[in-house]
Design an enzyme around this catalytic site. Structure first.
Site, PDB file in Angstrom:
ATOM      1  N   TYR A  72       0.899  -1.278   0.010  1.00 30.38           N
ATOM      2  CA  TYR A  72       0.110   0.095  -0.018  1.00 30.38           C
ATOM      3  C   TYR A  72       1.026   1.326   0.043  1.00 30.38           C
ATOM      4  CZ  TYR A  72      -3.373   3.340   2.265  1.00 30.38           C
ATOM      5  OH  TYR A  72      -4.352   4.257   2.405  1.00 30.38           O
ATOM      6  N   ASP A 145      -0.235  -7.432   5.541  1.00 30.57           N
ATOM      7  CA  ASP A 145      -1.201  -6.486   5.731  1.00 30.57           C
ATOM      8  C   ASP A 145      -2.379  -7.309   4.913  1.00 30.57           C
ATOM      9  OD1 ASP A 145      -3.221  -4.718   4.983  1.00 30.57           O
ATOM     10  OD2 ASP A 145      -1.944  -3.057   4.481  1.00 30.57           O
TER      11      ASP A 145
HETATM   12  C1  LIG Z   1      -6.593   1.565   3.132  1.00 30.95           C
HETATM   13  C2  LIG Z   1      -5.654   0.530   3.265  1.00 30.95           C
HETATM   14  C3  LIG Z   1      -4.755   0.891   4.399  1.00 30.95           C
HETATM   15  C4  LIG Z   1      -4.778   2.156   5.343  1.00 30.95           C
HETATM   16  O1  LIG Z   1      -5.997   2.180   5.931  1.00 30.95           O
HETATM   17  P1  LIG Z   1      -6.474   3.681   6.507  1.00 30.95           P
HETATM   18  O2  LIG Z   1      -7.345   3.418   7.546  1.00 30.95           O
HETATM   19  O3  LIG Z   1      -6.912   4.398   5.360  1.00 30.95           O
HETATM   20  O4  LIG Z   1      -5.273   4.391   7.073  1.00 30.95           O
HETATM   21  C5  LIG Z   1      -3.918   0.100   4.750  1.00 30.95           C
HETATM   22  N1  LIG Z   1      -3.294  -1.151   3.660  1.00 30.95           N
HETATM   23  C6  LIG Z   1      -4.347  -1.360   2.773  1.00 30.95           C
HETATM   24  C7  LIG Z   1      -4.150  -2.382   1.724  1.00 30.95           C
HETATM   25  C8  LIG Z   1      -5.313  -0.473   2.601  1.00 30.95           C
HETATM   26  O5  LIG Z   1      -6.029  -0.478   1.413  1.00 30.95           O
END
Ligand SMILES: *Cc1c(COP(=O)(O)O)cnc(C)c1O
Length: 354
Positions: A72, A145
C-alpha cells in the site's frame, strides 16, 4: 476515568487512564482476536497507523526490513521517509518472489519481512505459509497486510505469519465513514511489543468508533459474501470484453494467483483490477468520467462501488509499473451487479468514442 479510592490510583492491574481503551475497545479487541485467531489484538487510529505501529513495535536502528513492492503506497512512504530516518534499511522485493528466492535476499540484519496479499492494485497472492516458515527458520519476523481479506477470508496467523494487520476502515467498518486499524499476533512477546508501542506512542481510538466497528463485525460475513459474489459476476463479464486484456482478481478461476487463493482463502472480497488493452490516457479518463454508479474514490470495502486509475501509483514502485497498459481498480459495492455491469458498458462506449 475515575478511580474508587486512593489505593486504586496506583494499583497494578486494571486500567487507570482511558487512552489505552476501556470496555468498548476491550470488547472490540477480543472480538478481533477471535476473528484472527490471535492471542492479542491492538487498535490504532487508522489502518496506516496499524501498519506503521506494528513496524515500529519491532524494528530498531540497524535493522533491515524487506517489503513487497506491491505494498500500500502510504506504507511505502512511511518506510522510505521515517524508517530510514531512524537508521532502518528498507529494501523492496518483487511480489512474485517465492520463499526460496526471498531466503536469498535476507541479510544478517534482516529483522522483518512485510507481505501484502493480495498486493495493492496489482493483486499478487503470496504463499504466506511458505514465506513465514522460511522467515521463522532464519529468525525474521513476518507481517502481512490482511485488509483485502478483512481478517475473515484469510487467517495469516494460522499460516505461521507473526503479525496480521488490517485497515478496519475498509470491510469491517463497511460504510466508508470510519478510520481504524488493528494488529494481531499469536506470540505473547509480540502482543507485548504491540502493547508497549501503543503505550509509548500514545495511540488511542474513540469508544464511539470502536462501537461502530463492533457493529460492522456483526454483518461482515454477509456483506463480504455479497461483495464477493457481485465482484465475481462483474469480473467474469469484464473478462469477456474486448477492451480488457486481463482481470487481476485471484478469486476468478484462471486469474493470476487463483491456485493459492483457492488453497488459502475461504471466499472472495469485492476489490480487483482490470488491465486494459492499449488505449490513450484520454480514453481512460472518458471511461472513468462517464461512470454513474461507480464513484471515483480511493477508499474501498464500503457499500458503494468505486473506481480509480492505478497508473500514477505505479510510478513509485521499485521495479517499475507491473503492466504496460492502463490498469483500473474497481471496488464492487452492494448495488445490483446487473446495474454495475450496465454502468461499465456505458463506460466502454465512452472509452471507444474518446
Ligand atoms: C486503506 C488501506 C490501508 C490504510 O488504511 P487507513 O485506515 O485508510 O489508514 C492499509 N492497507 C491497505 C491495503 C489499504 O487498502
Amino acid at each position: 476515568m475515575l478511580l474508587p479510592d486512593a489505593a486504586a490510583l496506583y494499583a497494578e492491574g486494571p486500567p487507570t487512564y482511558g487512552r489505552a481503551g476501556l470496555a468498548t475497545q476491550e470488547t472490540l479487541m477480543s472480538a478481533l482476536a477471535s476473528l484472527e485467531g490471535a492471542a492479542g489484538v491492538r487498535l490504532f487510529p487508522s489502518g496506516l497507523a496499524a501498519m506503521t505501529g506494528a513496524m515500529l513495535a519491532v524494528a530498531k536502528a540497524g535493522d533491515d526490513v524487506l517489503v513487497t513492492d506491491a505494498i500500500y503506497k502510504p506504507t511505502r512512504r512511511f518506510c522510505d521517509r521515517v524508517l530510514t530516518r531512524f537508521g532502518v534499511t528498507v529494501r523492496y522485493y518483487r511480489p512474485s518472489l517465492e520463499a526460496e528466492a526471498l531466503a536469498e535476499r535476507l541479510a544478517p540484519a534482516t529483522r522483518l519481512l512485510v507481505m501484502e496479499s493480495p498486493g495493492s492494485l496489482s493483486f499478487e497472492v503470496q504463499d504466506a505459509a511458505a514465506i513465514a516458515k522460511m522467515a521463522k527458520s532464519r529468525g525474521v519476523i513476518t507481517l502481512l497486510d490482511n485488509t483485502w481479506a478483512a481478517g475473515h477470508l484469510f487467517k495469516p496467523l494460522a499460516h505461521g505469519v507473526d503479525l496480521s494487520v488490517q485497515a478496519l476502515t475498509k470491510y469491517v467498518g463497511g460504510h466508508s465513514d470510519l478510520f481504524m486499524g488493528s494488529a494481531a499476533a499469536s506470540d505473547p512477546a509480540l502482543v507485548g511489543a504491540l502493547d508497549r508501542a501503543v503505550l509509548d506512542y500514545g495511540w488511542a481510538v474513540a469508544p464511539e468508533d470502536a462501537y461502530q466497528m463492533l457493529r460492522g463485525l456483526r454483518t461482515l460475513d454477509v456483506r463480504l459474501a455479497r461483495h464477493g459474489a457481485s465482484a465475481l459476476a462483474v469480473a467474469a463479464w469484464l473478462r469477456a470484453r474486448p477492451e480488457v486484456a486481463e482481470v487481476l482478481f485471484p478469486a476468478l478461476a484462471g486469474a493470476p494467483g487463483h491456485g493459492l487463493w483457492k488453497r488459502d482463502f475461504t471466499g472472495a472480497a469485492g476489490l480487483f483490477s482490470i488491465v486494459l488493452r492499449p488505449c490513450r490516457p484520454a480514453a481512460v479518463a472518458a471511461f472513468l468520467d462517464s461512470l454513474r454508479l461507480f464513484g471515483l474514490g480511493f477508499s474501498w470495502g464500503g457499500f458503494e462501488s468505486l473506481a480509480i486509475d492505478c497508473g500514477p501509483q505505479f510510478e513509485v514502485r521499485a521495479f517499475g509499473a507491473p503492466f504496460e497498459t492502463p490498469v483500473i481498480r474497481l471496488n464492487i459495492g452492494l448495488e445490483d451487479p446487473g446495474d454495475l455491469i450496465a454502468d461499465l458498458e456505458a463506460g466502454f462506449e465512452a472509452l471507444a468514442t474518446a
